[in-house]
Design a protein around this motif. Structure first.
Motif: not given
Length: 75
Positions: A6-23, A46-56
């Motif tokens: 991940v390319q940035t100029c200074a110290l970044p803030i990371f924000t996590w989101v769920v991009h895709r999920r099967s559940a 923490t995942f509350s159900a089985p499935g495939t998740y893409t986290l971004r």
């Protein structure tokens, strides 16, 4: 997930989101917004159900915005 590509100029803030999920269940992040400390940023998901998740992870240093994806399979 190593997000060193991940390319940035200074110290970044990371924000996590769920991009895709099967559940249709939510994902809970211990910290959704994480500051970089000594070159590292981490959180717990923490995942509350089985499935495939893409986290971004968005990295934002106020000038540049970039992201990296990680796919997780919960059984």
């Amino acid at each position: 997930r190593d997000v060193t590509g991940v390319q940035t100029c200074a110290l970044p803030i990371f924000t996590w989101v769920v991009h895709r999920r099967s559940a249709a269940q939510p994902v809970t992040f211990a910290k959704q917004r994480v500051a970089v400390d000594n070159g590292k940023a981490s959180t717990t998901a923490t995942f509350s159900a089985p499935g495939t998740y893409t986290l971004r992870a968005y990295a934002d240093d106020g000038v540049l915005l970039s992201y990296a994806d990680v796919t997780v399979t919960v059984r």
